[in-house]
Scaffold this motif. Structure first.
Motif, PDB file in Angstrom:
ATOM      1  N   LYS A 236      -9.652  16.349 -27.306  1.00  0.00           N
ATOM      2  CA  LYS A 236      -9.162  16.502 -25.936  1.00  0.00           C
ATOM      3  C   LYS A 236      -8.670  17.941 -25.709  1.00  0.00           C
ATOM      4  CE  LYS A 236      -7.750  14.401 -22.096  1.00  0.00           C
ATOM      5  NZ  LYS A 236      -8.783  14.140 -21.097  1.00  0.00           N
ATOM      6  N   VAL A 237      -8.055  18.514 -26.746  1.00  0.00           N
ATOM      7  CA  VAL A 237      -7.588  19.904 -26.652  1.00  0.00           C
ATOM      8  C   VAL A 237      -8.755  20.818 -26.305  1.00  0.00           C
ATOM      9  CG1 VAL A 237      -6.869  21.886 -28.057  1.00  0.00           C
ATOM     10  CG2 VAL A 237      -5.569  19.746 -28.151  1.00  0.00           C
ATOM     11  N   LEU A 238      -9.842  20.690 -27.049  1.00  0.00           N
ATOM     12  CA  LEU A 238     -10.989  21.576 -26.808  1.00  0.00           C
ATOM     13  C   LEU A 238     -11.628  21.301 -25.461  1.00  0.00           C
ATOM     14  CD1 LEU A 238     -12.680  21.768 -30.338  1.00  0.00           C
ATOM     15  CD2 LEU A 238     -10.897  23.212 -29.342  1.00  0.00           C
ATOM     16  N   MET A 239     -11.704  20.022 -25.083  1.00  0.00           N
ATOM     17  CA  MET A 239     -12.300  19.705 -23.778  1.00  0.00           C
ATOM     18  C   MET A 239     -11.472  20.281 -22.633  1.00  0.00           C
ATOM     19  SD  MET A 239     -13.971  15.924 -24.058  1.00  0.00           S
ATOM     20  CE  MET A 239     -14.497  15.982 -22.346  1.00  0.00           C
TER      21      MET A 239
ATOM     22  N   ARG B 203     -16.102  22.589 -24.384  1.00  0.00           N
ATOM     23  CA  ARG B 203     -16.198  21.199 -23.914  1.00  0.00           C
ATOM     24  C   ARG B 203     -17.113  20.383 -24.820  1.00  0.00           C
ATOM     25  NH1 ARG B 203     -18.126  21.867 -18.131  1.00  0.00           N
ATOM     26  NH2 ARG B 203     -19.147  19.892 -18.550  1.00  0.00           N
ATOM     27  N   ARG B 204     -18.255  21.009 -25.157  1.00  0.00           N
ATOM     28  CA  ARG B 204     -19.192  20.295 -26.037  1.00  0.00           C
ATOM     29  C   ARG B 204     -18.567  20.033 -27.403  1.00  0.00           C
ATOM     30  NH1 ARG B 204     -24.730  20.524 -24.817  1.00  0.00           N
ATOM     31  NH2 ARG B 204     -24.903  20.357 -22.541  1.00  0.00           N
TER      32      ARG B 204
ATOM     33  N   LEU C 174     -16.021  15.918 -31.074  1.00  0.00           N
ATOM     34  CA  LEU C 174     -14.907  15.406 -31.884  1.00  0.00           C
ATOM     35  C   LEU C 174     -14.470  14.018 -31.436  1.00  0.00           C
ATOM     36  CD1 LEU C 174     -12.632  18.561 -32.328  1.00  0.00           C
ATOM     37  CD2 LEU C 174     -14.358  17.633 -33.892  1.00  0.00           C
ATOM     38  N   GLY C 175     -14.784  13.698 -30.214  1.00  0.00           N
ATOM     39  CA  GLY C 175     -14.458  12.357 -29.711  1.00  0.00           C
ATOM     40  C   GLY C 175     -12.956  12.100 -29.703  1.00  0.00           C
TER      41      GLY C 175
ATOM     42  N   GLU D  43      -7.721  12.983 -36.414  1.00  0.00           N
ATOM     43  CA  GLU D  43      -7.753  13.957 -37.503  1.00  0.00           C
ATOM     44  C   GLU D  43      -9.132  14.604 -37.535  1.00  0.00           C
ATOM     45  OE1 GLU D  43      -5.498  14.942 -39.982  1.00  0.00           O
ATOM     46  OE2 GLU D  43      -4.013  13.948 -38.686  1.00  0.00           O
ATOM     47  N   VAL D  44      -9.201  15.887 -37.762  1.00  0.00           N
ATOM     48  CA  VAL D  44     -10.485  16.584 -37.811  1.00  0.00           C
ATOM     49  C   VAL D  44     -10.639  17.279 -39.155  1.00  0.00           C
ATOM     50  CG1 VAL D  44     -11.838  18.487 -36.865  1.00  0.00           C
ATOM     51  CG2 VAL D  44     -10.632  16.912 -35.337  1.00  0.00           C
ATOM     52  N   GLY D  45     -11.676  16.900 -39.903  1.00  0.00           N
ATOM     53  CA  GLY D  45     -11.923  17.530 -41.195  1.00  0.00           C
ATOM     54  C   GLY D  45     -12.997  18.585 -41.092  1.00  0.00           C
ATOM     55  N   ALA D  46     -13.364  19.164 -42.241  1.00  0.00           N
ATOM     56  CA  ALA D  46     -14.332  20.255 -42.281  1.00  0.00           C
ATOM     57  C   ALA D  46     -15.677  19.817 -41.704  1.00  0.00           C
ATOM     58  CB  ALA D  46     -14.509  20.751 -43.717  1.00  0.00           C
ATOM     59  N   VAL D  47     -16.111  18.630 -42.027  1.00  0.00           N
ATOM     60  CA  VAL D  47     -17.433  18.164 -41.597  1.00  0.00           C
ATOM     61  C   VAL D  47     -17.480  17.929 -40.091  1.00  0.00           C
ATOM     62  CG1 VAL D  47     -19.133  16.326 -41.818  1.00  0.00           C
ATOM     63  CG2 VAL D  47     -17.907  17.147 -43.842  1.00  0.00           C
TER      64      VAL D  47
END
Ligand SMILES: Nc1ncnc2c1ncn2[C@@H]1O[C@H](COP(=O)(O)OP(=O)(O)O)[C@@H](O)[C@H]1O
Ligand SMILES: Nc1ncnc2c1ncn2[C@@H]1O[C@H](COP(=O)(O)OP(=O)(O)O)[C@@H](O)[C@H]1O
Ligand SMILES: [Mg+2]
Ligand SMILES: [Mg+2]
Ligand SMILES: [Mg+2]
Ligand SMILES: [Mg+2]
Lengths: 331, 202, 331, 202
Positions: free
Chosen positions: B56-59, B82-83, B88-89, B93-97
């Motif tokens: 959501k931060v990036l969007m 945005r993309r 990330l949906g 939590e966001v990992g390297a992959v």
């Protein structure tokens, strides 16, 4: 940098405040940053919207009014407007018959108008974009961003505006704007650079004996830097480039000798005299003309010559009444 | 991966380097890239809050960039972020992959919109090698991958200097665009510098 | 010096050639150096003639046409026209009802027009001169040359032109021009100097952080050199000087925010916004306005603010149709 | 006294000094005095011929100046020379005394038209003392009188430097006109230099 401004970040907003105060015929929305005809939207009328970076005054805000644009969205200086702005202008002028976007061919303008058009379609407003790309100084190619939109924008806005005013349908209004673009070419020359307020210094440096041939209207350098030339030589360079790309012989033409902002009208008339002579010598007849500052590049010294090969219908639409701050006749 | 910290740091770096970016743009463009991106990222940083989910931060940053930046870089950077956010949906939590997939989506978004290929002298020349380098190093963890991406972005941006532009305003200059670094590629380096710094400190 | 010109000595003539080619509604006599309405002389109509140094375009040639001037005589750049020229213009427009000369108050203009008037009287043409001296930057005194004529010239030419067009008598046309002059004041500011082609270098040097307050329109330095100021401060200086000389509170005014040639329209609109706010704060209401380049000083950057205290009759004459290259509405 | 030679020499001196005169006018006027007078005197010299009577020479020069110069200096110099020519009448020979009367008439013409007094920082500040000095020395013959007039004109022009202008464009500058020489006074010196040179060689 010496400019007649208050805060660098507010120049566009302050200019819009002035437009609002000076022109009761316009509705200026400082929040949304749009300039709209005060009688918009008119039911059944095709809306005509344009916009682009500020600094080209009177383009586009000065061409909003009867017989020309319904709305304009001024971006920051030399920076395309954002989609929200363009959408606001589009909805403000939508009278149910669709809206034409006149877009100068710059990546930023094209992308932002494209995003706005998508948003407008979501609100059930049919939008047809017409991209203006008349600048022969740029080599055309499908592998590049293509030619820039410059002086022909004024021709397209006036002529499409006349057709929209007289009740033309969406496809026809867009069609005539495209036709004008196809029949028009421009070429510009800078004697000095200009200074974007936020940048604080001239976009490029030109020596006392140098000029730039093939400049754009965004303070960007041109295609070639050459030694100082006479007006006759400069006009020859511009018209030769145009004629090479779109042969003029045998045509009745509309000519604009447009000042880039910092060149006295006196000199523009001198250049017009040279242009008239050049065209007569190459078999073309000027039947309509504009001499003055119509598409500027802040305070840049120099001129741009634009030529449109007229047809009787285009001439008639050109002659139709227009009432805007920057162009007015017939009422 | 703290995408909020990333965006805030990107905004800071752009602000600090705005004049240099504008100077690069003056040479082969219209002298506004620094102020454009600075205006956009200021607005984006203001619109964000630390408690939003990473995607959501990036969007939000992307949408704000589209709404506030203008120019070519507004839609392009806006679409990229945005993309990436979309990719990330809703993950908390966001990992390297996951970040690798997001960066790839960002690149695709930019190319879909702007139609630029590598070698056209645009931000793609920094973004594309950065994404590839990131993916190659993703197995070594977020910090290492981000570091590799930054190195590749820097090299890519540097490599735009001898190129002749085929997209954007610089293309109008034809051969005269040679010898200058592309401003959008230069700002893309800042995006990856912010990423590398954020990843290193997390 | 970088200018869009051919030979330095021909700039005025080349500009006149351009006017001739661009405006079929004008008769341009290159020999006599006059620009005349093509329908002149009209029997029974009071003729309206003005002129002065060139370099102030569109003044005066751009104001020749229906509802404004009948003829203009452009001198060399910033140099008053010669009596022969003024006489030629006067005879060309004389329809038997007399001719009004609108003369800006400069020694050269006054003397040359005076000599021309004497020559015209010899040919039995009654001439009434009206001297415009609206510039509050100059201290008025009977021991000096008095105040300069600047922006109010546009007001006087438009309003007297409307009265002449509608059949006004010689004394009335001259009278209304005088009335406009008495009710008008101007004050100008330069951000840069300008370069007279024949001189080849700027008339004065201004530092990067300096501006000139109280400039004239002939590239002459102003009354005071001060540090760079904001638009709001500049507008305040101009309007305060005007208000001190001619209190504005309670008046309905016509305002012109006039560019000196090299200042972008965008900035002039910003200044207009500041002027509107200033006047509202001082009890005056703007009911008519012009924003743009009307009385220039070649490519000088800066602006001049002119204010005319309107009456219902002056407003009506201001609103009357006008059709000239530089000012047009109502037809 | 060969008025034809005088006028031709005046035209030459103005031409040679046009730039300086324009520079003086730039400082406290509008930067055109040199080109104005040069344009006018070129036309005058062309309009003249050596076989005209002396008075007619000056009248023709004056009329041409009025027709071709423009500005303040056109009517003023034009009137000066026309009045001087008129004063000479049809005489085929001009002596020291006749020329003195002609110069006096010229001064009166300038003051009638321009309303300037001595001290107003105009050409009158050179012309008036020159005429007076000429008259005082007229008894010593043409060459001596002309030489005295030149000296007085030079001193008069120099003396305009500390003055504050009350007439002409320089008056708009108020106190800022102080410290500069009046361009019209400077060109008046050239008129008397031409006279002195002509008188000396005749
Ligand atoms: N078609 C494109 N694809 C990818 N990036 C582009 C494209 N066109 C321009 N750019 C990038 O945008 C940058 C310019 O951004 P900016 O100066 O903010 O906008 P503008 O060119 O409208 O003034 C360029 O340096 C380039 O990296
Ligand atoms: N009222 C006057 N009486 C006498 N001389 C004058 C008067 N006004 C101006 N001058 C002279 O004219 C000179 C300027 O001439 P010029 O520059 O050719 O004309 P302008 O001032 O119209 O540009 C001044 O330097 C001054 O000597
Ligand atoms: Mg831009
Ligand atoms: Mg840019
Ligand atoms: Mg002058
Ligand atoms: Mg002068």
């Amino acid at each position: 940098m010496k400019k007649l401004i208050d805060a660098v970040d507010d120049v566009v907003l302050d200019a819009m405040r002035g437009m609002a105060a000076a022109h009761p015929s316009l509705r200026v929305d400082l929040e949304q940053r749009v300039i709209v005809r005060s009688d918009a939207p008119r039911t059944g009328k095709v809306g005509l919207v344009s916009g682009g970076g500020s600094g080209h005054e009177p383009l586009h805000g000065g061409f909003v009014g009867y017989g020309m644009l319904d709305a304009a969205c001024p971006g920051e200086v030399f920076t395309s407007p954002v989609p929200d702005q363009i959408l606001a202008a589009t909805t403000a002028v939508s009278g149910g018959a669709g809206v034409v976007h006149i877009v100068k061919n710059y990546t930023g303008d094209v992308l932002n108008f494209q995003m706005a058009a998508e948003l407008a379609e979501d609100e059930d407003i049919e939008v047809v974009p017409v991209v203006i790309d008349d600048d022969v100084a740029v080599q055309d190619s499908t592998f590049t961003a293509g030619r820039r939109g410059t002086g022909a924008t004024v021709f397209a806005e006036k002529i499409a505006g006349a057709l929209a005013e007289s009740g033309g349908a969406l496809a026809d209004v867009a069609g005539v704007a495209k036709e004008v673009n196809e029949r028009s070419r421009s070429f510009g020359v800078a004697l000095t650079a200009c200074t974007v307020p936020a940048a604080g210094r001239p976009t490029f440096d030109l020596g006392e004996d140098e000029i730039e041939l093939g400049i754009g209207i965004h303070g960007e350098p041109g295609r070639e830097r050459v030694g100082l030339r006479t007006a006759i030589e400069i006009v020859d360079a511009a018209l030769s480039a145009i004629d090479e790309d779109m042969p003029l012989s045998g045509s009745e033409v509309l000519v604009m000798v447009n000042g880039m902002g910092g060149t006295p009208l006196m000199e523009l008339y001198g250049a017009y005299a040279a242009a008239e002579k050049w065209l007569a010598g190459h078999g073309a007849t000027i039947s309509r003309r504009l001499v003055g500052n119509y598409v500027t590049s802040l305070e840049m010294a120099g001129c741009m010559i634009s030529v449109c090969r007229l047809t009787p219908r285009l001439t008639e639409l050109w002659d139709a009444p227009v009432e805007t701050p920057g162009l007015r006749w017939g009422r | 991966m703290d995408t909020y910290a990333w965006m805030v740091r990107f905004a800071e770096l752009v602000s600090a380097d705005a004049e240099r970016l504008t100077r690069l743009d003056s040479a082969i463009g219209d002298g506004d890239h620094g102020s454009n991106l600075d205006r956009g990222m200021r607005a984006a940083a203001e619109a964000l809050s630390a408690d939003l989910p990473p995607g959501k931060v990036l969007m939000t940053a992307g949408r704000t960039l589209v709404s506030k930046t203008g120019g070519a870089s507004g839609p392009l950077y806006g679409t990229a972020l945005r993309r990436a956010g979309k990719a990330l949906g809703d993950a908390s939590e966001v990992g390297a992959v996951e970040l690798g997939a997001a960066l790839r989506a960002a690149l695709e978004g930019v190319q879909e919109l702007g139609k630029a290929e590598e070698g056209d002298k645009t931000m793609v020349d920094a973004l594309a090698p950065a994404v590839t380098a990131y993916e190659a190093a993703a197995g070594e963890g977020l910090a290492a991958a981000a570091r590799a991406a930054l190195d590749a972005a820097e090299k890519g941006a540097e490599a735009t200097v001898p190129l002749q532009a085929r997209k954007g305003r610089a293309s109008y200059l034809g051969p005269r665009s040679v010898g200058h670094q592309d401003p959008g590629a230069a700002s893309t380096v800042l995006l990856f510098r912010a990423l590398a710094e954020t990843a290193a400190s997390s």
